[in-house]
Scaffold this motif. Structure first.
Motif, PDB file in Angstrom:
ATOM      1  N   VAL A   1      11.460  10.603  -3.368  1.00 36.35           N
ATOM      2  CA  VAL A   1      12.170   9.439  -2.859  1.00 36.35           C
ATOM      3  C   VAL A   1      11.790   9.234  -1.400  1.00 36.35           C
ATOM      4  N   MET A   2      11.737   7.996  -0.978  1.00 39.00           N
ATOM      5  CA  MET A   2      11.484   7.644   0.412  1.00 39.00           C
ATOM      6  C   MET A   2      12.804   7.201   1.022  1.00 39.00           C
TER       7      MET A   2
ATOM      8  N   ILE B   1      16.847   3.420   0.925  1.00 43.22           N
ATOM      9  CA  ILE B   1      16.176   4.278  -0.029  1.00 43.22           C
ATOM     10  C   ILE B   1      15.185   3.427  -0.810  1.00 43.22           C
ATOM     11  N   TYR B   2      13.979   3.962  -0.951  1.00 45.27           N
ATOM     12  CA  TYR B   2      12.904   3.290  -1.683  1.00 45.27           C
ATOM     13  C   TYR B   2      12.199   4.299  -2.581  1.00 45.27           C
ATOM     14  N   TYR B   3      11.508   3.789  -3.563  1.00 47.46           N
ATOM     15  CA  TYR B   3      10.591   4.593  -4.382  1.00 47.46           C
ATOM     16  C   TYR B   3      11.234   5.835  -4.996  1.00 47.46           C
ATOM     17  N   LEU B   4      12.482   5.782  -5.430  1.00 47.46           N
ATOM     18  CA  LEU B   4      13.037   6.940  -6.111  1.00 47.46           C
ATOM     19  C   LEU B   4      12.382   7.029  -7.483  1.00 47.46           C
TER      20      LEU B   4
ATOM     21  N   ALA C   1      11.623   9.817   6.037  1.00 49.15           N
ATOM     22  CA  ALA C   1      11.243  10.998   5.271  1.00 49.15           C
ATOM     23  C   ALA C   1      10.848  10.603   3.859  1.00 49.15           C
ATOM     24  N   VAL C   2       9.995  11.394   3.290  1.00 48.81           N
ATOM     25  CA  VAL C   2       9.753  11.387   1.854  1.00 48.81           C
ATOM     26  C   VAL C   2      10.240  12.752   1.384  1.00 48.81           C
ATOM     27  N   LEU C   3      11.197  12.728   0.493  1.00 41.85           N
ATOM     28  CA  LEU C   3      11.747  13.959  -0.056  1.00 41.85           C
ATOM     29  C   LEU C   3      11.234  14.110  -1.479  1.00 41.85           C
ATOM     30  N   MET C   4      11.017  15.340  -1.891  1.00 42.26           N
ATOM     31  CA  MET C   4      10.477  15.574  -3.229  1.00 42.26           C
ATOM     32  C   MET C   4      10.986  16.882  -3.793  1.00 42.26           C
ATOM     33  N   THR C   5      10.904  17.001  -5.108  1.00 35.68           N
ATOM     34  CA  THR C   5      11.233  18.265  -5.736  1.00 35.68           C
ATOM     35  C   THR C   5      10.073  19.231  -5.498  1.00 35.68           C
ATOM     36  N   ALA C   6      10.382  20.499  -5.479  1.00 35.52           N
ATOM     37  CA  ALA C   6       9.356  21.510  -5.233  1.00 35.52           C
ATOM     38  C   ALA C   6       8.254  21.465  -6.290  1.00 35.52           C
TER      39      ALA C   6
ATOM     40  N   ASP D   1       0.858  -1.181   0.000  1.00 34.47           N
ATOM     41  CA  ASP D   1       0.000   0.000   0.000  1.00 34.47           C
ATOM     42  C   ASP D   1       0.897   1.236   0.000  1.00 34.47           C
ATOM     43  N   PRO D   2       1.041   1.917  -1.134  1.00 36.51           N
ATOM     44  CA  PRO D   2       1.956   3.058  -1.186  1.00 36.51           C
ATOM     45  C   PRO D   2       1.524   4.214  -0.292  1.00 36.51           C
ATOM     46  N   PHE D   3       0.232   4.343  -0.025  1.00 39.71           N
ATOM     47  CA  PHE D   3      -0.234   5.391   0.883  1.00 39.71           C
ATOM     48  C   PHE D   3       0.235   5.099   2.308  1.00 39.71           C
ATOM     49  N   ALA D   4       0.140   3.839   2.714  1.00 40.17           N
ATOM     50  CA  ALA D   4       0.641   3.447   4.035  1.00 40.17           C
ATOM     51  C   ALA D   4       2.160   3.597   4.092  1.00 40.17           C
ATOM     52  N   ASP D   5       2.847   3.256   2.999  1.00 40.46           N
ATOM     53  CA  ASP D   5       4.303   3.430   2.950  1.00 40.46           C
ATOM     54  C   ASP D   5       4.669   4.899   3.129  1.00 40.46           C
ATOM     55  N   PHE D   6       3.970   5.785   2.448  1.00 37.38           N
ATOM     56  CA  PHE D   6       4.199   7.230   2.578  1.00 37.38           C
ATOM     57  C   PHE D   6       4.032   7.652   4.037  1.00 37.38           C
ATOM     58  N   ASP D   7       2.946   7.217   4.656  1.00 41.55           N
ATOM     59  CA  ASP D   7       2.664   7.604   6.045  1.00 41.55           C
ATOM     60  C   ASP D   7       3.713   7.064   7.007  1.00 41.55           C
ATOM     61  N   ARG D   8       4.089   5.798   6.858  1.00 45.90           N
ATOM     62  CA  ARG D   8       5.109   5.213   7.732  1.00 45.90           C
ATOM     63  C   ARG D   8       6.450   5.913   7.542  1.00 45.90           C
ATOM     64  N   ALA D   9       6.791   6.231   6.296  1.00 44.43           N
ATOM     65  CA  ALA D   9       8.063   6.912   6.035  1.00 44.43           C
ATOM     66  C   ALA D   9       8.088   8.282   6.697  1.00 44.43           C
TER      67      ALA D   9
END
Length: 130
Positions: A52-53, A63-66, A41-46, A28-36
């Motif tokens: 990336v997680m 590192i996951y989901y780059l 952290a989840v880092l992102m471009t502006a 579940d990528p939504f759960a992954d986002f929340d847990r990270a």
């Protein structure tokens, strides 16, 4: 510019991960986002073109989901995200970064090799905890 993703970025980041083919039905990528965000952290471009997680398990950094939007690849966004993720890990005292790439993903393997990451002599084992 790279920044930490906020709760309001959740849907856009997950949509990017999905467009880039990084999600799987059993995760579940939504759960992954929340847990990270809770422990890493989840880092992102502006502009939302990349994300990336990153997390620290107390022994190694992971590192996951780059992901970089297909139409923006080749602009250095992936490299910038990796740099930001590694800086996040260094700030927490991580001695090593690791990531997993599906063995048939030659593009990703080539990208990471160009950044100086090397194949490790380990086998990843796992099972679902349902």
């Amino acid at each position: 510019m790279i920044r930490a993703a906020m709760p309001g970025d959740r849907a856009a980041v997950v949509a990017l991960w999905q467009r880039c083919g990084l999600t799987r039905p059993w995760n579940d990528p939504f759960a992954d986002f929340d847990r990270a965000r809770a422990g890493g952290a989840v880092l992102m471009t502006a502009d939302g073109a990349g994300a990336v997680m990153v997390g620290d398990d107390g022994h190694r950094g992971w590192i996951y989901y780059l992901a970089v939007a297909a139409e923006r690849r080749g602009e250095g966004i992936g490299r910038a995200l990796m740099t930001a993720a590694e800086e996040w890990l260094r700030a927490r005292g991580c001695p090593k970064v690791q990531l997993m790439v599906r063995e048939d993903n030659a593009t990703a393997l080539g990208f990471y090799a160009a950044l100086g990451l090397e194949r490790q002599a380990v086998v990843t084992l796992g099972r679902f905890l349902d």
